[in-house]
Every structure is written in structure tokens, then in C-alpha cells.
Write an enzyme that holds these catalytic residues in place. Structure first.
Site, PDB file in Angstrom:
ATOM      1  N   LYS A 130      -1.393  11.979  35.867  1.00  0.00           N
ATOM      2  CA  LYS A 130      -0.587  10.663  35.882  1.00  0.00           C
ATOM      3  C   LYS A 130       0.621   9.988  36.653  1.00  0.00           C
ATOM      4  O   LYS A 130       1.011   9.985  36.707  1.00  0.00           O
ATOM      5  CB  LYS A 130       0.241  11.326  34.083  1.00  0.00           C
ATOM      6  CG  LYS A 130      -0.970  11.738  33.717  1.00  0.00           C
ATOM      7  CD  LYS A 130      -1.148  11.419  32.420  1.00  0.00           C
ATOM      8  CE  LYS A 130      -2.745  11.986  31.842  1.00  0.00           C
ATOM      9  NZ  LYS A 130      -1.613  13.059  30.346  1.00  0.00           N
ATOM     10  N   ARG A 135      -4.454  21.102  31.690  1.00  0.00           N
ATOM     11  CA  ARG A 135      -5.311  19.827  31.732  1.00  0.00           C
ATOM     12  C   ARG A 135      -5.210  19.016  33.233  1.00  0.00           C
ATOM     13  O   ARG A 135      -4.345  18.604  33.002  1.00  0.00           O
ATOM     14  CB  ARG A 135      -5.620  18.974  30.329  1.00  0.00           C
ATOM     15  CG  ARG A 135      -7.163  18.577  30.915  1.00  0.00           C
ATOM     16  CD  ARG A 135      -6.549  17.835  29.123  1.00  0.00           C
ATOM     17  NE  ARG A 135      -8.283  16.539  29.197  1.00  0.00           N
ATOM     18  CZ  ARG A 135      -8.293  15.303  29.271  1.00  0.00           C
ATOM     19  NH1 ARG A 135      -6.885  15.116  30.197  1.00  0.00           N
ATOM     20  NH2 ARG A 135      -9.027  15.085  28.929  1.00  0.00           N
TER      21      ARG A 135
END
Length: 437
Positions: A220, A255
Site C-alpha cells: 500500500k 492479506r
């Protein structure tokens, strides 16, 4: 805590790895890499071989600014992949916002629906209501196409926590059993990097909701900014470090794109340790200020805990005032519970705790009698033992109101290392009745 996902029951006391399988042309990290069904299935199998317990299959990119696709197109991308992975005996999660896609995936054997829109659509709720699948409820401010257009929060941690609480409660009200629900704070979804970092560093607030918590931090933007790594594929080491930190704060599911690296990082996860603190003798107190003095002594003890080697305080309960238990001819106690992550072996940790007690004037004259400070190891993750020096879990945890209430405040549904639920004994039957100060 067990997360029920169709035919799979996952024990979340140790983190689960969910491998990301994007069958899309435009995902932010690996768009186009696995559009071919055979390549996608092989990658899913590779992730399981590397240690993933779940493979999360997505056919629509939800990166910032992504263009929506129709449910039909989404299913055309993932249908064969889902079926093949299920056939291979893999627990499949489907990453979708569309009830039609979720329904078809569940009929094909998927066990989890991971909805980035947080089950806002009543049709999605209906799709999962009766089937027994696991449900991942994620927070996202707005829609993928617009979510990064200047997201504003007064308090990002509180707002995300409250959203997830309400969304999960709505699922329960619709008939979804609580044990099927997992929550995801949605790092990077409608949040600036600064907001996401604030959220992730306070992840324990999400843990307080009492559901398994999933974190999807892999590659991210906030990871790139926090660790000063610009290139997406160079962020895997930093992503694994961020996953480890999240698990130390209580995350249950990670995840990730890089399963192998994440599995390796989580080998450094330290055991969770619960400590019970108590005091009913104020060393220095003006008349009428005894409670405040006892709180001050517990705070001094917490300060000492901060200096323990290879140990970090993760969370702490409120302070509670409690009636004396067992030996009743003494003043009321002030109690609290502290959650640690520690690499210290239990008996070595116990030695440090005795030193802290002694430094604050602990005198062991009467069993269960008055004390300036008492620090008990209540539970040490995955460690059960009984000898003359130390018994774990603490044999009286569940019967003590002044322990049960603060534990359940910070860890709802907590089970001790021997599998005993902390809240096993009804409140009316517990000793040492406690009230939050």
C-alpha cells in the site's frame, strides 16, 4: 477465537495468511499478471504451498480511481479460477462488491465473501445470510473511483471502529452468526497515508470490537511513505514488517501478495501475555485520596513494565475498584489488566515482575492479604504449565470479577491458553466484584 467459514473453522489465536490473487488487468500491484486462468490457479496453489490458509480471488480492481466492471465481466474473469481452486481443496475467498458474483462464487464452493463495501448492499447481505460462509466487513469511505478525493475525518480511529461495529451488528441482526464475521479497517481505502498510519498504530481499538481483524497492508501507498520505499514491488519487506506489527497489536488475518515473505516475518511474532495488576495499600495518600494513590502505584508498575527487555505493552484496560476476595478484612483494591507481547520465557518474566513488586514495597505476610502491588501472569499464549513456581493459565482467572471484566474490556471473547473462555463463570458467581472507575 474461531472464525467459521463454511466447511472451514479457523483458530485465529495465531495469524492466518490470506494470499491475494487478482484476476484483473488493472490492479495496482499485479494487474494483468494472472488474467490467464491456468496462470491464476497455479499462482493460487503456489501461495498455499508457501503457507497461505486462504486464497482471496478478485476480478475487479478496487484501487483508487479504478473503473467499475459489470458483475458478468467480473465473474467471467474469476469463475473458472474459483472452481479449480475449490476442486484442489483450497479455502477460497471471493473479493467482490457484487451480490451476483458472491452468490455464484458461493455456489461454486467459495467459503468467504470479502466485501470492500462493507455489506452496504442488502442484496449482498441476503447472499451470505443463510449459507454459513465467512464474511469480511471492510471500511471504505466513498467508492473506489472517488475514495481518495480528500478524505476527511475528525477521528479516523473512532470513526472506522464505529462503522465496523455498526456494519457487523447489522449483519448479525440480519441472521449472520457473529462467529462468521471478520472486520477489516481498510488501510488506504478512503484514507490518506497519514490517516492510515494513525489507524494502524491504534489497531487495538478495532480488536476491542471482539471480531477477528484482517489487515491488508501489502504494497500500500502508506507503507511506501512510512518506510520510504517508492517502487511497489520493493515494498514487500516493509509490508511484511507492517503485517508483523499489526499482528502484535491483535490482527488475526493478514492479506498479502508475498505469502512467503509474510510467513517468514510472522515467525518473529511474540506470544501475547496477560498480566493482572492490583493494589489496596497506598504508600502515600492524603485522606480521601487513597484510590488515586493506588492508581498512581499501578501506573508506576506500568512504567516499569515498559522497560522490560524484548517486551512491549500492546493494550491496557481501564482501572477497576473491587471488593476484597478470599481475605475480606482489608481495603478495596484497584485493578487493571495489561496485554503484552513478550519474548521473555514465562519464569524469567515472573522474576522481573517480582522485582517490580518488591521495588514498590510488596510484603508477602498474609496470603491474599493487603499489598502495595500485585502483578500476576494471567495467561501466556500457547503455554500451559503447573509446578511449584508457576501455574499457567492462572487457576483463578475465571472466578475473579476484577480480572474477567478488564480482560473482556480489551479482549472480548478471549480464551486462555488451555482453551477456557475467560467469561466462563457467570458474573453473579464470581468473587471480588468490580466496577470500572
Amino acid at each position: 477465537m474461531i472464525w467459521h467459514c463454511g466447511q472451514y473453522d479457523f483458530d485465529t489465536s495465531t495469524p492466518l495468511i490470506m494470499g491475494i490473487l487478482n484476476v484483473t488487468p488493472d490492479s495496482f500491484s499485479d494487474g494483468g499478471a494472472y488474467l490467464d486462468p491456468e496462470a491464476a490457479v497455479e499462482h493460487g496453489l503456489d501461495m498455499v504451498r508457501a503457507g497461505a490458509a486462504i486464497v482471496d480471488v478478485g476480478g475487479e480492481s478496487t484501487r483508487p480511481g479504478a473503473t467499475p466492471v459489470t458483475p458478468e465481466e467480473e465473474w467471467n474473469r474469476i469463475g473458472d479460477v474459483v472452481a479449480a481452486l475449490v476442486e484442489a481443496g483450497i479455502c477460497v475467498s471471493v473479493d467482490t462488491r457484487h451480490a451476483e458474483v458472491a452468490t455464484r462464487a458461493l455456489h461454486a464452493g467459495a467459503s468467504i465473501v470479502n466485501d470492500v463495501s462493507g455489506f452496504r448492499d442488502p442484496a449482498m447481505v441476503e447472499a451470505v445470510r443463510r449459507c454459513g460462509c465467512g464474511c469480511v466487513v471492510m471500511h471504505m469511505k466513498g467508492e473506489p473511483a472517488t475514495m481518495q478525493n480528500d478524505p476527511v475525518y475528525e477521528d479516523v480511529v473512532a470513526e472506522v471502529r464505529d462503522y465496523l461495529r455498526d456494519a457487523a451488528a447489522a449483519l448479525e441482526a440480519a441472521g449472520v452468526d457473529r462467529s462468521r464475521i471478520c472486520v477489516d479497517p481498510g488501510p488506504g481505502f478512503g484514507k490518506t497515508p497519514k490517516q492510515t498510519i494513525e489507524l494502524m498504530r491504534n489497531l487495538h481499538e478495532i480488536v476491542h470490537l471482539g471480531y477477528p481483524v484482517m489487515v491488508a497492508v501489502s504494497r500500500k501507498r502508506f507503507v511506501g511513505e512510512a518506510y520510504q520505499v517508492e517502487e511497489l514491488h520493493d515494498r514487500d519487506v516493509a509490508s511484511a514488517a507492517e503485517a508483523l506489527l499489526a499482528c502484535e497489536l491483535g490482527a488475526s488475518v493478514v492479506r498479502t501478495h508475498n505469502v512467503e515473505m509474510t510467513v517468514a516475518a510472522l515467525k518473529d511474532l511474540r506470544p501475547a501475555v496477560l498480566l493482572g495488576l492490583g493494589s489496596n495499600v497506598a504508600l502515600v495518600a492524603e485522606p480521601g485520596e487513597e484510590t488515586e494513590a493506588k492508581i498512581a502505584q499501578l501506573n508506576l508498575a506500568v512504567g516499569h513494565l515498559c522497560s522490560l527487555p524484548d517486551t512491549q505493552i500492546v493494550d491496557m484496560s481501564s482501572f477497576y475498584e473491587s471488593e476484597p476476595a478470599y481475605y475480606e478484612d482489608q481495603d478495596a483494591f484497584v485493578n487493571a489488566v495489561v496485554l503484552l507481547r513478550s519474548g521473555l520465557p514465562p519464569k524469567e518474566l515472573l522474576g522481573y515482575l517480582h522485582s517490580i513488586e518488591n521495588s514498590l514495597g510488596r510484603v508477602r505476610a498474609i496470603e491474599n492479604g493487603p499489598r502495595t502491588l500485585d502483578i500476576d501472569i494471567l495467561d501466556y499464549q500457547m503455554y500451559v504449565a503447573s509446578d511449584d513456581e508457576l501455574t499457567l493459565p492462572h487457576p483463578r482467572v475465571t472466578e475473579r470479577d476484577f480480572v474477567v471484566k478488564p480482560v473482556l474490556e480489551i479482549l472480548p471473547g478471549w480464551e486462555l491458553a488451555d482453551g477456557t473462555p475467560v467469561g466462563r463463570v457467570p458474573e453473579a458467581e464470581r468473587v471480588g466484584k468490580a466496577r470500572k472507575i
